[in-house]
Each structure stands twice: as C-alpha cells, then as structure tokens.
Scaffold this motif. Sequence first.
Motif, mmCIF file in Angstrom:
data_model
loop_
_atom_site.group_PDB
_atom_site.id
_atom_site.type_symbol
_atom_site.label_atom_id
_atom_site.label_comp_id
_atom_site.label_asym_id
_atom_site.label_seq_id
_atom_site.Cartn_x
_atom_site.Cartn_y
_atom_site.Cartn_z
ATOM 1 N N LEU A 49 37.269 42.314 48.265
ATOM 2 C CA LEU A 49 38.511 42.461 47.767
ATOM 3 C C LEU A 49 38.830 42.276 46.455
ATOM 4 N N VAL A 50 38.123 40.900 46.009
ATOM 5 C CA VAL A 50 38.389 40.405 44.768
ATOM 6 C C VAL A 50 37.727 41.330 43.664
ATOM 7 N N ASN A 51 36.487 41.517 44.166
ATOM 8 C CA ASN A 51 35.710 42.340 43.126
ATOM 9 C C ASN A 51 36.217 43.630 42.898
ATOM 10 N N ALA A 52 36.903 44.456 43.978
ATOM 11 C CA ALA A 52 37.410 45.505 44.046
ATOM 12 C C ALA A 52 38.751 45.529 42.917
ATOM 13 N N ALA A 53 39.440 44.418 42.893
ATOM 14 C CA ALA A 53 40.622 44.316 42.263
ATOM 15 C C ALA A 53 40.287 44.515 40.674
ATOM 16 N N ALA A 54 39.226 44.007 40.423
ATOM 17 C CA ALA A 54 38.718 44.224 39.133
ATOM 18 C C ALA A 54 39.815 43.614 38.070
#
Length: 400
Positions: free
Chosen positions: A295-300
């Motif tokens: 999720l953190v990576n997808a939040a960008a």
Amino acid sequence: MSFFSNAHDFQVHGSSFYSYSTKYELHGSASTGIDILLQASTPEATVDSQERYNRTCFPGTREQYISDITNWAAAPSSAASAPIYWMKGPAGVGKSAIAQTCAETLKSKGHLGASYFFTSKKYDNPARLFTTIAYQLTTILPEYRDLLDERVFRDKTIVEKSMSSQFHFLIAEPLEELRRLRKPIPRVSVIIDGLDECADESAQVEIIETIAYSIRTGSTPFRWAIFSREEPQITSTFTASNVRFYCHSVFLPVSREIDREIELYLRGGFQNILQRRNLLNLSSSWPTDCDIKRLVNAAAGLFAYPAIVMRFVDTHSLAGFQDTLQSVLASISVPCSQGLNPFYELDRLYYHILQCVPKEIFPSVQLFLAYMASIRNFGPGQHVAILWCHIIPAAIRALN
C-alpha cells in the motif's frame, strides 16, 4: 401591533403611540445586523464545524510543515515575516489536512481569527467568503461586533455587494474605526483552504488581490495562510509584483520521502478500524507487513491514496472489511508500473471502486459522475474521487 395585549376595562384619551423596533424582517424572520451577517455566511466551511470533523493530519505526520506555519502565524508583530503564507502543491498531497491541523492548533492557542475551507461543492461560493470571515471575527472582537451589528443593520445590502466591497465595509473600514478609537486589535491569522476549488476563477484572483491590497494599505493587521493547487491564474497573481513582496510560498511535493509517514498513517488507521470493531486480537496478523508495504508503494508519495483506502475499507461490515482490503491489494499493479506518474495507482484504485458498484445502481452513479464532470473539470487525483468513496460504499452497504 397591539400596544396593550390582553388589557381591558380602561381608556386612554389625547395620546399618540409609536412603535420602534431594533429588528427587521429577513427571509421571514426578525434579525439583528449580526443575524443578517450570519445568514449570509457559511459556518459549515469553518474549522470547527461538524463538516470538518476528523480531517486533521494523523499524529506524527507533516510535523515540520505544521510547526512552520503555526510558528509563522503566532510570531510577534515585530517579526520580519511575510503576512501571506501560500502553501501550494498538486492534488492528493495533504494540503487540506495540514490546513485543518494548523487552524485547530492556532484556535486552541487563541491565534486564529477565522478560517474558510472551499473543499466542498456546497461551500465554493466566493460571495460568502468575507461574510463568513467577518462573522468569525465578531466572535472574538467585541467592539468590532458592535460596529458591524450597527453597520449591517443600517445598510442591509452590504452582504450582497461585490467581494471587494464586502471586504471594505465589513472588515477594513470597521477595523480602521477601531484604530481611530484606539481600541486594541489582535494580530490573528486567517486560514483559507482550497482556493483553487472556489467556483469562479476570476474570484480566486480577486480574493488574493483584495487581501494583498489590505496589507499594502495597512487596513488589516492579520496574517493570511492560503492553501491551493498551482492553477495558472492563482500562480500568476501570487507572483505579480504587487503581491509577491508580501508573500512567502512553500511547495508541498509528491515525494517518496514521506513513505514512513504514510506507513504510520496506515498502521494507525487499521488499528483504529480493529479497535472500533473490538478485534484488536487481529492487530498482529491483519494487515500483514507485506500488505502495508504494498500500500505504501502504491501510494507513491500521495496521502490521498491511503486516505481513500481507509475510507473504502472502513465503510464495510465486520464480515466484509478484510475481503475489501484484499480486493484493493489485488487491484495494485504487479509489478508496480506507475513509472513517472504518481497518480497511476490512485486512478486504478478509483477504477476498482467503480467496479464494485452493483449493476442495480450503476445508472444512478453514472448520472452523478456526469453531473460532477459538468460542473467542474476534475483531473486525476482530485476531490471528486473522495466523494465517490463515501457514496459508492454506502450504496453497496445499503444493498447488502
């Protein structure tokens, strides 16, 4: 009217009677000048309205920005700092949460004069900005309140005048009169959030220019914090020669440097979901560290992404919220292919939410989206999608 209501068995000769009233009829109800001002205001757009509940930054996030703004706002009048603070940045980076947190912090310390949040279609009318600010100032400045009560009662059209005239008659001129009377005027701050969401682009420009003019002429002693995207008309106004001298600007970027803060927000949010469902025994296993990392990576670097995920998951029932998170995780591209577009995964999330709309209500949702598109040109990551995250899950829940 009857002068002697319910009186009987007496007579009065050779007299004249006159009725005086300090109130007048406005929209069918008796009002004082302050009541007229209130009716022309939008209290729902202010920092402590019910509409603004729970819109602050998560504890431990955005601390440096919050500290910088609140210190600027509370600095002594002798401090050589610009009286306008413009926080600019793209959609989804958390400007409104910072504005809300700063406003609440300043209000708790007695440094907030007024606030206005344009971040809703219901509150984007520029004609109500300065009336709302003026009304809030009356609640903290008793002498100012008395002047405005008489002034608005005497000229009931003030609240319907142009914005610049409203500012002059409701804010600048009364403050000047207080100065002539040697009344103290505290140097409080005014926070305006979402200026780019004000319904009229020319009004956005007029608001900035009106505030800057009041600073150049010394008609207001306030500090003004304005939060917005870098729309062309806003940027050109803030950088004009007659404005930029009084303005300090800070850019809030899309940045992977805030991954730790986004992780903190996600962990705290999921913990809150479990706590309210009395399921803290699951906190060690749901969500997994791998889920959080994805999720953190997808939040960008966009705070809008975890905020929407949390709203979408949290609106589902006890039996469905875990499956809902899994469906969100499944919608993330593998491997992440967002490239240079920070809104890539956010757009995929919106698309996933729309796919969850039951066929029975999809035509109604289409009409709603068509209406939203007709009234404003929304780009990727803008606030219409946050509205979807409230409306669509509610519809799904109602049909289950």
